[in-house]
Design a protein around this motif. Structure first.
Motif, PDB file in Angstrom:
ATOM      1  N   ASP A  11       0.833  -1.201   0.000  1.00  0.00           N
ATOM      2  CA  ASP A  11       0.000   0.000   0.000  1.00  0.00           C
ATOM      3  C   ASP A  11       0.866   1.249   0.000  1.00  0.00           C
ATOM      4  N   GLN A  12       1.910   1.217   0.834  1.00  0.00           N
ATOM      5  CA  GLN A  12       2.806   2.375   0.883  1.00  0.00           C
ATOM      6  C   GLN A  12       3.429   2.635  -0.482  1.00  0.00           C
ATOM      7  N   VAL A  13       3.902   1.548  -1.105  1.00  0.00           N
ATOM      8  CA  VAL A  13       4.565   1.699  -2.398  1.00  0.00           C
ATOM      9  C   VAL A  13       3.595   2.268  -3.419  1.00  0.00           C
ATOM     10  N   LEU A  14       2.362   1.774  -3.415  1.00  0.00           N
ATOM     11  CA  LEU A  14       1.373   2.264  -4.380  1.00  0.00           C
ATOM     12  C   LEU A  14       1.064   3.737  -4.127  1.00  0.00           C
ATOM     13  N   GLU A  15       0.921   4.088  -2.844  1.00  0.00           N
ATOM     14  CA  GLU A  15       0.651   5.497  -2.542  1.00  0.00           C
ATOM     15  C   GLU A  15       1.808   6.366  -2.997  1.00  0.00           C
ATOM     16  N   LEU A  16       3.026   5.878  -2.774  1.00  0.00           N
ATOM     17  CA  LEU A  16       4.200   6.627  -3.214  1.00  0.00           C
ATOM     18  C   LEU A  16       4.137   6.893  -4.710  1.00  0.00           C
ATOM     19  N   ALA A  17       3.826   5.846  -5.474  1.00  0.00           N
ATOM     20  CA  ALA A  17       3.775   5.994  -6.929  1.00  0.00           C
ATOM     21  C   ALA A  17       2.753   7.051  -7.316  1.00  0.00           C
ATOM     22  N   VAL A  18       1.595   7.008  -6.674  1.00  0.00           N
ATOM     23  CA  VAL A  18       0.545   7.969  -6.995  1.00  0.00           C
ATOM     24  C   VAL A  18       0.987   9.384  -6.659  1.00  0.00           C
ATOM     25  N   LEU A  19       1.537   9.568  -5.464  1.00  0.00           N
ATOM     26  CA  LEU A  19       1.917  10.909  -5.035  1.00  0.00           C
ATOM     27  C   LEU A  19       3.025  11.474  -5.916  1.00  0.00           C
ATOM     28  N   ILE A  20       4.007  10.638  -6.235  1.00  0.00           N
ATOM     29  CA  ILE A  20       5.101  11.094  -7.092  1.00  0.00           C
ATOM     30  C   ILE A  20       4.538  11.545  -8.437  1.00  0.00           C
ATOM     31  N   ASN A  21       3.643  10.755  -8.964  1.00  0.00           N
ATOM     32  CA  ASN A  21       3.003  11.074 -10.238  1.00  0.00           C
ATOM     33  C   ASN A  21       2.266  12.396 -10.186  1.00  0.00           C
ATOM     34  N   ASP A  22       1.454  12.554  -9.141  1.00  0.00           N
ATOM     35  CA  ASP A  22       0.713  13.790  -8.969  1.00  0.00           C
ATOM     36  C   ASP A  22       1.670  14.962  -8.904  1.00  0.00           C
ATOM     37  N   ASP A  23       2.706  14.790  -8.110  1.00  0.00           N
ATOM     38  CA  ASP A  23       3.653  15.881  -7.920  1.00  0.00           C
ATOM     39  C   ASP A  23       4.260  16.306  -9.248  1.00  0.00           C
ATOM     40  N   MET A  24       4.679  15.323 -10.039  1.00  0.00           N
ATOM     41  CA  MET A  24       5.261  15.643 -11.338  1.00  0.00           C
ATOM     42  C   MET A  24       4.275  16.405 -12.200  1.00  0.00           C
ATOM     43  N   THR A  25       3.063  15.875 -12.273  1.00  0.00           N
ATOM     44  CA  THR A  25       2.045  16.509 -13.101  1.00  0.00           C
ATOM     45  C   THR A  25       1.828  17.945 -12.682  1.00  0.00           C
ATOM     46  N   ARG A  26       1.712  18.141 -11.388  1.00  0.00           N
ATOM     47  CA  ARG A  26       1.384  19.454 -10.888  1.00  0.00           C
ATOM     48  C   ARG A  26       2.505  20.455 -11.068  1.00  0.00           C
ATOM     49  N   SER A  27       3.715  20.015 -10.713  1.00  0.00           N
ATOM     50  CA  SER A  27       4.811  20.981 -10.639  1.00  0.00           C
ATOM     51  C   SER A  27       5.257  21.456 -12.015  1.00  0.00           C
ATOM     52  N   LEU A  28       4.780  20.815 -13.075  1.00  0.00           N
ATOM     53  CA  LEU A  28       5.259  21.185 -14.396  1.00  0.00           C
ATOM     54  C   LEU A  28       4.216  21.861 -15.257  1.00  0.00           C
ATOM     55  N   ALA A  29       3.082  22.212 -14.652  1.00  0.00           N
ATOM     56  CA  ALA A  29       1.980  22.703 -15.457  1.00  0.00           C
ATOM     57  C   ALA A  29       2.125  24.190 -15.750  1.00  0.00           C
ATOM     58  N   VAL A  35       3.789  16.644 -18.761  1.00  0.00           N
ATOM     59  CA  VAL A  35       4.682  15.568 -18.332  1.00  0.00           C
ATOM     60  C   VAL A  35       5.486  15.040 -19.519  1.00  0.00           C
ATOM     61  N   SER A  36       4.816  14.737 -20.608  1.00  0.00           N
ATOM     62  CA  SER A  36       5.504  14.136 -21.747  1.00  0.00           C
ATOM     63  C   SER A  36       6.518  15.089 -22.360  1.00  0.00           C
ATOM     64  N   ARG A  37       6.112  16.338 -22.490  1.00  0.00           N
ATOM     65  CA  ARG A  37       7.052  17.303 -23.057  1.00  0.00           C
ATOM     66  C   ARG A  37       8.265  17.438 -22.157  1.00  0.00           C
ATOM     67  N   THR A  38       8.038  17.365 -20.867  1.00  0.00           N
ATOM     68  CA  THR A  38       9.149  17.467 -19.933  1.00  0.00           C
ATOM     69  C   THR A  38      10.069  16.255 -20.046  1.00  0.00           C
ATOM     70  N   HIS A  39       9.469  15.076 -20.207  1.00  0.00           N
ATOM     71  CA  HIS A  39      10.302  13.890 -20.426  1.00  0.00           C
ATOM     72  C   HIS A  39      11.214  14.116 -21.616  1.00  0.00           C
ATOM     73  N   LEU A  40      10.644  14.673 -22.667  1.00  0.00           N
ATOM     74  CA  LEU A  40      11.443  14.905 -23.862  1.00  0.00           C
ATOM     75  C   LEU A  40      12.579  15.880 -23.567  1.00  0.00           C
ATOM     76  N   LEU A  41      12.271  16.943 -22.828  1.00  0.00           N
ATOM     77  CA  LEU A  41      13.326  17.901 -22.495  1.00  0.00           C
ATOM     78  C   LEU A  41      14.455  17.237 -21.711  1.00  0.00           C
TER      79      LEU A  41
ATOM     80  N   LEU B 146      -0.140  21.060   0.369  1.00  0.00           N
ATOM     81  CA  LEU B 146       0.152  22.482   0.233  1.00  0.00           C
ATOM     82  C   LEU B 146      -0.028  22.981  -1.195  1.00  0.00           C
ATOM     83  N   THR B 147       0.339  22.143  -2.163  1.00  0.00           N
ATOM     84  CA  THR B 147       0.356  22.612  -3.553  1.00  0.00           C
ATOM     85  C   THR B 147      -0.882  22.237  -4.326  1.00  0.00           C
TER      86      THR B 147
END
Lengths: 154, 154
Positions: A11-29, A35-41, B146-147
């Motif tokens: 459960d912890q691992v799954l939550e981690l994956a979700v949160l990391i994903n959310d964080d990436m999506t959010r912080s790059l908007a 997300v994909s364009r950032t991967h390319l960069l 927070l974000t």
DNA sequence: CATAATAGTGAGTCAAGCTCACTATGAGGG
DNA sequence: CCCTCATAGTGAGCTTGACTCACTATTATG
């Protein structure tokens, strides 16, 4: 045997994956980045000027998809298309000034993220965590290699 | 200070997130199931028969999106829409036989997954891993709270 | 009872992936 | 030299999953 501890850890691992994903999506908007364009960069940063074909292979994505991503990044001024010096079929994708600046900012962001996650953690615990995670990744990569239709064995 | 160890651990965490995501996407691509539809099935399992509104809130997704997901799941026979007994505006989404069977299969799959990741790991290491991960999740949730524009503080 | 809130949906948008068909170019074999 | 095949990129069009806006039906409330 699978115990409650195993489930809790999963459960912890799954939550981690979700949160990391959310964080990436959010912080790059910002600035039309996704997300994909950032991967390319990131990939472009790692490889230097590249053909779209090479980017497609590196990102494990079709050439057509890369066309679209580069279209977007070019429109917002992060990269430019240059003619390939020797192969007139190919184009080289290269950073603009703005692209370079943006990637450097993203690197600082990642530093910040590493600090957030680990800065307060005693070294001993970090070591143990890292070793356990290493084991897990080995198993996961193996499982992924076996099931991935794209045959992720490079 | 952010050290090389921190970066290495961050890389591990990011790879874990990617692999977990890939695994989820891949393992569920049968019978017209997708990641989002599967999330909805899990939520439905957790809550029992629910209105679409409640599912939307639980999945942190718009009501419109749930309509589409339920459309798909209804078409492939995993769930049905029932009129709500007291509120004639609302519909209750409930499992079909097939839906129940599928969710049970997914639960077995998760058991398998837990075994894959942790079965070979000595208990001591698992404990340490889990504790470290717990710390990290606390920080991540905090940062997310927070974000997150949706204000994920429930 | 009139008005406001809520549940769900139709229409239309966007991102990110895909395939298929096409053009332009490059590379080899006769 | 030319013909064929492979490769790089793109146009058109599909899918999924998210979104918003506008709408209907129903419920709740002043």
């Amino acid at each position: 045997m699978v115990t409650d501890k195993h489930y809790a850890a999963l459960d912890q691992v799954l939550e981690l994956a979700v949160l990391i994903n959310d964080d990436m999506t959010r912080s790059l908007a910002q600035d039309g980045l996704t997300v994909s364009r950032t991967h390319l960069l990131w990939e472009l940063r790692r490889r230097g000027p590249s053909t779209q074909r090479d980017l497609a292979d590196a990102l494990k994505v079709s050439a057509r998809t890369v066309t679209g991503l580069v279209d977007g990044l070019e429109a917002t001024g992060f990269v430019t298309r240059q003619p390939h010096p020797t192969d007139r079929r190919a184009t080289l994708v290269t950073f603009t000034e703005r692209g370079v600046r943006t990637v450097e900012e993203m690197e600082r962001g990642q530093q910040e993220f590493a600090r957030l996650l680990f800065a307060e953690m005693p070294e001993e615990r970090l070591d143990c965590f890292s070793e356990a995670l290493g084991e897990i990744l080995i198993r996961l990569r193996e499982a992924s290699r076996l099931t991935d239709p794209r045959g992720g064995d490079q």
